[in-house]
Design a protein around this motif. Sequence first.
Motif, PDB file in Angstrom:
ATOM      1  N   LYS A 266     -53.668  77.985  95.822  1.00 35.68           N
ATOM      2  CA  LYS A 266     -53.407  78.755  97.048  1.00 35.68           C
ATOM      3  C   LYS A 266     -54.681  78.916  97.860  1.00 35.68           C
ATOM      4  CE  LYS A 266     -51.530  83.180  98.641  1.00 35.68           C
ATOM      5  NZ  LYS A 266     -50.985  84.508  98.232  1.00 35.68           N
ATOM      6  N   SER A 267     -55.789  79.206  97.183  1.00 37.45           N
ATOM      7  CA  SER A 267     -57.078  79.381  97.865  1.00 37.45           C
ATOM      8  C   SER A 267     -57.514  78.091  98.556  1.00 37.45           C
ATOM      9  CB  SER A 267     -58.138  79.823  96.850  1.00 37.45           C
ATOM     10  OG  SER A 267     -59.416  79.839  97.434  1.00 37.45           O
ATOM     11  N   VAL A 268     -57.324  76.961  97.884  1.00 40.04           N
ATOM     12  CA  VAL A 268     -57.722  75.673  98.453  1.00 40.04           C
ATOM     13  C   VAL A 268     -56.839  75.310  99.644  1.00 40.04           C
ATOM     14  CG1 VAL A 268     -57.829  73.193  97.982  1.00 40.04           C
ATOM     15  CG2 VAL A 268     -58.763  74.813  96.329  1.00 40.04           C
TER      16      VAL A 268
ATOM     17  N   GLU B   8     -68.228  76.841  95.870  1.00 36.71           N
ATOM     18  CA  GLU B   8     -68.693  77.805  96.865  1.00 36.71           C
ATOM     19  C   GLU B   8     -69.825  77.215  97.703  1.00 36.71           C
ATOM     20  OE1 GLU B   8     -68.253  81.263  98.904  1.00 36.71           O
ATOM     21  OE2 GLU B   8     -67.030  80.527  97.226  1.00 36.71           O
ATOM     22  N   THR B   9     -70.747  76.498  97.055  1.00 37.18           N
ATOM     23  CA  THR B   9     -71.856  75.867  97.775  1.00 37.18           C
ATOM     24  C   THR B   9     -71.342  74.826  98.758  1.00 37.18           C
ATOM     25  OG1 THR B   9     -73.357  76.158  95.899  1.00 37.18           O
ATOM     26  CG2 THR B   9     -73.966  74.493  97.516  1.00 37.18           C
ATOM     27  N   PHE B  10     -70.480  73.925  98.287  1.00 38.08           N
ATOM     28  CA  PHE B  10     -69.977  72.855  99.146  1.00 38.08           C
ATOM     29  C   PHE B  10     -69.059  73.395 100.236  1.00 38.08           C
ATOM     30  CE2 PHE B  10     -70.695  70.272  95.149  1.00 38.08           C
ATOM     31  CZ  PHE B  10     -71.876  69.700  95.627  1.00 38.08           C
ATOM     32  N   LYS B  11     -68.447  74.523  99.967  1.00 39.55           N
ATOM     33  CA  LYS B  11     -67.595  75.161 100.980  1.00 39.55           C
ATOM     34  C   LYS B  11     -68.443  75.586 102.168  1.00 39.55           C
ATOM     35  CE  LYS B  11     -64.401  79.081 101.440  1.00 39.55           C
ATOM     36  NZ  LYS B  11     -63.744  80.194 100.703  1.00 39.55           N
ATOM     37  N   HIS B  12     -69.588  76.217 101.898  1.00 36.40           N
ATOM     38  CA  HIS B  12     -70.476  76.658 102.978  1.00 36.40           C
ATOM     39  C   HIS B  12     -71.127  75.472 103.682  1.00 36.40           C
ATOM     40  CE1 HIS B  12     -70.047  80.910 102.341  1.00 36.40           C
ATOM     41  NE2 HIS B  12     -70.398  80.813 101.070  1.00 36.40           N
TER      42      HIS B  12
ATOM     43  N   ALA C 296     -57.772  76.393 107.258  1.00 34.80           N
ATOM     44  CA  ALA C 296     -58.838  76.999 108.065  1.00 34.80           C
ATOM     45  C   ALA C 296     -59.759  75.942 108.669  1.00 34.80           C
ATOM     46  CB  ALA C 296     -59.653  77.976 107.215  1.00 34.80           C
ATOM     47  N   HIS C 297     -59.962  74.838 107.928  1.00 31.51           N
ATOM     48  CA  HIS C 297     -60.888  73.794 108.398  1.00 31.51           C
ATOM     49  C   HIS C 297     -60.162  72.548 108.902  1.00 31.51           C
ATOM     50  CE1 HIS C 297     -63.501  76.331 105.900  1.00 31.51           C
ATOM     51  NE2 HIS C 297     -64.478  75.921 106.680  1.00 31.51           N
ATOM     52  N   GLN C 298     -58.821  72.618 108.944  1.00 33.23           N
ATOM     53  CA  GLN C 298     -58.002  71.528 109.461  1.00 33.23           C
ATOM     54  C   GLN C 298     -58.345  70.197 108.778  1.00 33.23           C
ATOM     55  OE1 GLN C 298     -58.615  71.686 113.727  1.00 33.23           O
ATOM     56  NE2 GLN C 298     -57.080  73.286 113.979  1.00 33.23           N
TER      57      GLN C 298
END
Length: 443
Positions: free
Chosen positions: A84-86, A48-52, A92-94
């Motif tokens: 699926k989430s990944v 979650e941290t690295f995602k943001h 979303a981020h191409q």
Amino acid sequence: MPNLENFSSLQNGVDAKPSYSYDLDMAVLLFSNGSFSKSLIYLEKSMETFKHLKDFDSYFYCYNLMIQALNELGEKEKLSQWNKSVQEFCLAHQVSQAPIILVCSAYYSMYAEKDFEKAKSDLNMALKMSFDRHDSCIKSEDRVGQNKSRMEIISCLYTYSLYYYEMEDYENCLQELKNLNILLKDYSELKDQVEWDHSKTDNVQELQRYHQILTALNKTFPAVERMKLGVKFLTALIEMRHFKNYKQAEKLLWDLYETANKTNNTYLIPLVLIHMSWCYSRLNNKKQALMFFNLAKKNVNPERRLLVDYIENMGKKEKLDSAGEEDNYDIIFDLKDHLIVEKEKGCVELKNQFILMDLLKLFLLNPGVSYSKENIIRKVWKQEYSPEAHDNKIYVTIKRLREMIEINSCKPVYICRNNMGYYFSNSAKVLVKSEETFNEKSY
């Protein structure tokens, strides 16, 4: 076999940000100790941290560990949900077409979906992209980029070796392991060289450049050390499964066991122990096999369901609960599992070697009885004897059988010959395990 990929693969193979490393450090520590359910808590927080932060390398490093942890725990549904989430995150981020992501995808395809065709396709693409990136970094003299792309290539090749192992393509697996050994050695030497260059310069700009390179190398170096262990482990398994070279496998496994003990690698220890047990079982050293089997059961974390099941199945297959009872026999012939164990040569598999099985069964069940060439052809090949068609066939088959079970096939003590024909020596102490009832017959 229990997930060879789990203790090497891409661990620490990407750039995790030190300023956000507490959760990740805890996740890796717990993972290394086999505490997968606890490590998942920290992996989720880290992702979650690295995602943001849009730190894609660290995000996918965590995801790779999560695949392994969930796979070990047998959480297939949760693993599918995370995949699926990944995938949605990538779209979303191409960022779906990058080496580290493709390697993760290949890993998931192999061990979660068993889709080896897709895994190979992803690995081919990842390796090409990594080589292209490496060439580009060389041209631009980007040393940090070169090291990163070099690590991507190493990760691709390691996953390739896992792919070939799972496909039982041991020759190609060994070739990839050979290539990996060279690259891993070069990577270690590169780090030593940069450290040396760094210590010999007073130029501020050069010091900053070397510091940047060393920082990147230090982040990936633990992965290099673990992959070295992975290469040795895979090599040991191939020595056992493909070449039946149990003595060489024993040496490699002992080296791994000593390393694991020195570094307190509780993840690796039970994995090595159970394969040492298997190796000693094939060497017909049941006491050692039983000792390492019990050590493996004692050292494995109960939540490692795949490995726990593998250990139990290994114990049943090798019949370790009866170890020690069979030590007094010269020959043990297991008709159920198509195995023969000679007291000095160890275990020989006869799967899919039906003529040899039938011939040996004929001899062992009737010790001291001589069989002429005519009788052998009728009873084993179910044909009428013809000297021109069968004499050489009998000679070659007897020769192969002797090479399998005799200490010196030129001076046989089991399969002998007299004026009446061939016979199995009735002075040998033999245990035959019946295929139908699995009752034991000994003489």
